[in-house]
Design an enzyme around this catalytic site. Structure first.
Site, PDB file in Angstrom:
ATOM      1  N   ARG A  35       0.998  -1.320   0.005  1.00 41.92           N
ATOM      2  CA  ARG A  35       0.111  -0.082   0.078  1.00 41.92           C
ATOM      3  C   ARG A  35       0.963   1.251  -0.108  1.00 41.92           C
ATOM      4  NH1 ARG A  35      -4.885  -1.867   4.009  1.00 41.92           N
ATOM      5  NH2 ARG A  35      -6.122  -2.958   2.124  1.00 41.92           N
ATOM      6  N   LYS A 198     -19.322 -17.363   1.574  1.00 44.79           N
ATOM      7  CA  LYS A 198     -20.778 -17.199   1.752  1.00 44.79           C
ATOM      8  C   LYS A 198     -21.484 -16.685   0.705  1.00 44.79           C
ATOM      9  CE  LYS A 198     -19.940 -16.320   6.271  1.00 44.79           C
ATOM     10  NZ  LYS A 198     -20.252 -15.452   7.124  1.00 44.79           N
ATOM     11  N   GLY A 351     -10.288  -8.853  -1.186  1.00 42.14           N
ATOM     12  CA  GLY A 351      -9.097  -9.061  -0.576  1.00 42.14           C
ATOM     13  C   GLY A 351      -8.482 -10.494  -0.706  1.00 42.14           C
ATOM     14  N   GLY A 374     -14.126  -4.426   0.531  1.00 42.91           N
ATOM     15  CA  GLY A 374     -15.314  -3.852   0.732  1.00 42.91           C
ATOM     16  C   GLY A 374     -15.999  -2.710  -0.203  1.00 42.91           C
TER      17      GLY A 374
HETATM   18  P1  ADP Z   1     -12.668 -11.996  -1.140  1.00 40.74           P
HETATM   19  O1  ADP Z   1     -12.167 -11.616  -0.031  1.00 40.74           O
HETATM   20  O2  ADP Z   1     -12.072 -12.151  -2.280  1.00 40.74           O
HETATM   21  O3  ADP Z   1     -13.985 -11.228  -1.421  1.00 40.74           O
HETATM   22  P2  ADP Z   1     -14.155 -14.131   0.484  1.00 40.74           P
HETATM   23  O4  ADP Z   1     -13.625 -13.214   1.700  1.00 40.74           O
HETATM   24  O5  ADP Z   1     -15.462 -13.879   0.343  1.00 40.74           O
HETATM   25  O6  ADP Z   1     -13.141 -13.390  -0.930  1.00 40.74           O
HETATM   26  O7  ADP Z   1     -13.787 -15.510   0.722  1.00 40.74           O
HETATM   27  C1  ADP Z   1     -12.535 -15.950   0.669  1.00 40.74           C
HETATM   28  C2  ADP Z   1     -12.467 -17.361   1.620  1.00 40.74           C
HETATM   29  O8  ADP Z   1     -13.508 -18.210   1.188  1.00 40.74           O
HETATM   30  C3  ADP Z   1     -11.045 -18.016   1.525  1.00 40.74           C
HETATM   31  O9  ADP Z   1     -10.905 -17.980   3.041  1.00 40.74           O
HETATM   32  C4  ADP Z   1     -11.598 -19.384   1.316  1.00 40.74           C
HETATM   33  O10 ADP Z   1     -10.985 -20.190   1.987  1.00 40.74           O
HETATM   34  C5  ADP Z   1     -13.096 -19.676   1.470  1.00 40.74           C
HETATM   35  N1  ADP Z   1     -13.538 -20.597   0.721  1.00 40.74           N
HETATM   36  C6  ADP Z   1     -13.497 -20.592  -0.631  1.00 40.74           C
HETATM   37  N2  ADP Z   1     -13.967 -21.879  -1.094  1.00 40.74           N
HETATM   38  C7  ADP Z   1     -14.620 -22.359   0.257  1.00 40.74           C
HETATM   39  C8  ADP Z   1     -15.123 -23.953   0.302  1.00 40.74           C
HETATM   40  N3  ADP Z   1     -15.556 -24.621  -0.646  1.00 40.74           N
HETATM   41  N4  ADP Z   1     -15.513 -24.110   1.505  1.00 40.74           N
HETATM   42  C9  ADP Z   1     -15.050 -23.331   2.566  1.00 40.74           C
HETATM   43  N5  ADP Z   1     -14.560 -21.930   2.248  1.00 40.74           N
HETATM   44  C10 ADP Z   1     -14.182 -21.762   1.193  1.00 40.74           C
HETATM   45 MG    MG Z   2     -12.131 -11.872   2.027  1.00 41.12          MG
END
Ligand code: ADP
Ligand code: MG
Length: 394
Positions: A35, A198, A351, A374
């Site tokens: 950053r 989720k 992230g 976010g």
């Molecule tokens: P981002 O930060 O890119 O927006 P998220 O925070 O929504 O992504 O999700 C990332 C998390 O989702 C990771 O820690 C990953 O381990 C988890 N994840 C991905 N696939 C699965 C799965 N099949 N079961 C449980 N957790 C999962």
């Molecule tokens: Mg995340």
């Protein structure tokens, strides 16, 4: 179009800039300088124009109280190294005080100082007007370059612009260009990829993307709620019980809109949430009762890869599997590689998705990796970000 630092005369001006110096720290040492490095072009440009510059940021969660653990001092030292000149730092439990005012007033063209952590003040996150004015009174122009907090109306991200004119720095300019074009005027075919843990976190983004994309690809933990909505058994996979009906509605909506909706056709399952768990590749409609889905399978990776490579615009948010565990990172890697090969515009928001791309060493193959998790999600939802709204229009 929003005004940038290039659209105004900075010579001899006092400028206050909101940066994102919310860097990871361990025992007073900065452990990731991404950053800080990203902030340099805007800072160097402002100084090169003969302005004097006051920088500000938050760091961690000091919860409205002065706390040496969250002091910006290490950032000032690191910035001094990068800029090859002293970045003055006047410690203050109240961020602004008479000593800080004096230091700001004495700054000469080309000189730069950094304020203490703006979240030492409880008013900051409440967008307190008095604190916003204290900050604004230090300068004549506000430069907004912290995308990661632009979705929050705080004194240092939004309120300050009630008193002095606001323009964007180069980081925000790039965010608005890539995220903005994807949302308002995408080159087609436009492929959206959603993953992560989720569904609940991302429903609004999925809904908004459904209005825009030609193809929507679903992976990660959220895929299992969609598979469940299709009537498949998903074993011990992560499930959003409350999201099942909605997942069904979203698939129906995609169908009505003629959006190609892609779900995993095969899945890597494991008998525990552990890198060394016993694993297998199974069809998406044949997940064993005692196993959980950890990643998209190889056939799915291939199909997703083909859709991605043919796209003119791709927006990706959320990993395809538990990529933190090497044995379940293949699907996320395959998608990242397909984006790297895609000749269209590739935008990463989120992230963990950004971390995955960095981990695979593919970051320089992407058109844009958003710095705001976010904030980029809210942008893709079509929301107006308060920290962007305050920037003057051209
Ligand atoms: P981002 O930060 O890119 O927006 P998220 O925070 O929504 O992504 O999700 C990332 C998390 O989702 C990771 O820690 C990953 O381990 C988890 N994840 C991905 N696939 C699965 C799965 N099949 N079961 C449980 N957790 C999962
Ligand atoms: Mg995340």
């Amino acid at each position: 179009m929003k005004k940038t630092v290039k659209d105004i005369d900075l010579a001899g001006k006092k400028v206050i800039e909101r940066c994102d110096f919310n860097v990871p720290m361990k025992e007073g040492v900065i452990t990731d300088v991404t950053r800080i490095e990203a902030s340099l072009p805007t800072i160097e440009y402002i100084l090169s124009q003969g302005a004097s510059l006051i920088l500000m940021s938050h760091l961690g969660r000091p919860k409205g109280k002065a706390n040496p653990e969250f002091s910006m001092k290490p950032v000032a030292d690191k910035l001094s190294e990068y800029l090859g000149k002293e970045v003055k730092f006047v410690p203050s439990d109240t961020v602004v005080d008479d000593a800080v005012r004096a230091a700001a007033a004495e700054l000469k063209p080309g000189e730069v100082m950094l304020l203490e952590n703006v979240r030492f003040r409880p008013e900051e996150t409440e967008n307190g007007a008095e604190f916003a004015k204290e900050l604004a009174d230090l300068a004549e122009i506000f430069v907004q370059d912290a995308f990661g907090t632009a979705h929050r109306a705080h004194s240092s991200t939004a309120g300050i612009a009630d008193y002095i004119p606001a323009v964007s720095g180069f980081l925000i300019e790039k965010e608005l260009k890539f995220l903005g074009e994807a949302v308002t005027d995408p080159k087609r075919p436009f492929v959206g990829i959603m993953g992560g843990a989720k569904v609940a976190d991302k429903i609004a983004v999925i809904e908004s993307l459904l209005e825009k994309v030609d193809t929507l690809i679903i992976g990660g933990g959220m895929a299992f709620t969609f598979l469940k909505a299709k009537g498949f058994e998903i074993g011990k996979s992560i499930l959003d019980e409350n999201g099942i009906d909605l997942a069904g509605d979203l698939m129906k909506k995609a169908d009505e809109k003629g959006v190609a909706f892609m779900l995993p056709v095969d899945v890597v399952v494991a008998d525990a949430f552990d890198n060394d768990a016993k694993s297998a590749i199974v069809a998406a409609d044949a997940i064993p009762e005692d196993m959980m889905g950890m990643d998209i399978g190889p056939e799915t990776s291939k199909l997703y890869g083909e859709a991605i490579k043919g796209a003119a615009t791709v927006v990706w948010n959320g990993p395809m599997g538990v990529f933190e565990m090497p044995n379940f990172a293949a699907g996320t890697r395959a998608v990242a590689e397909a984006l790297a090969e895609c000749e269209g515009i590739t935008v990463i928001g989120g992230g963990d998705s950004a971390a995955a791309v960095n981990q695979f060493g593919l970051d320089d193959k992407m058109s844009h990796i958003s710095t705001g998790g976010g904030a980029s999600l809210e942008f893709l939802e079509g929301k107006v970000l308060p920290g962007v709204a305050v920037i003057e229009d051209k």
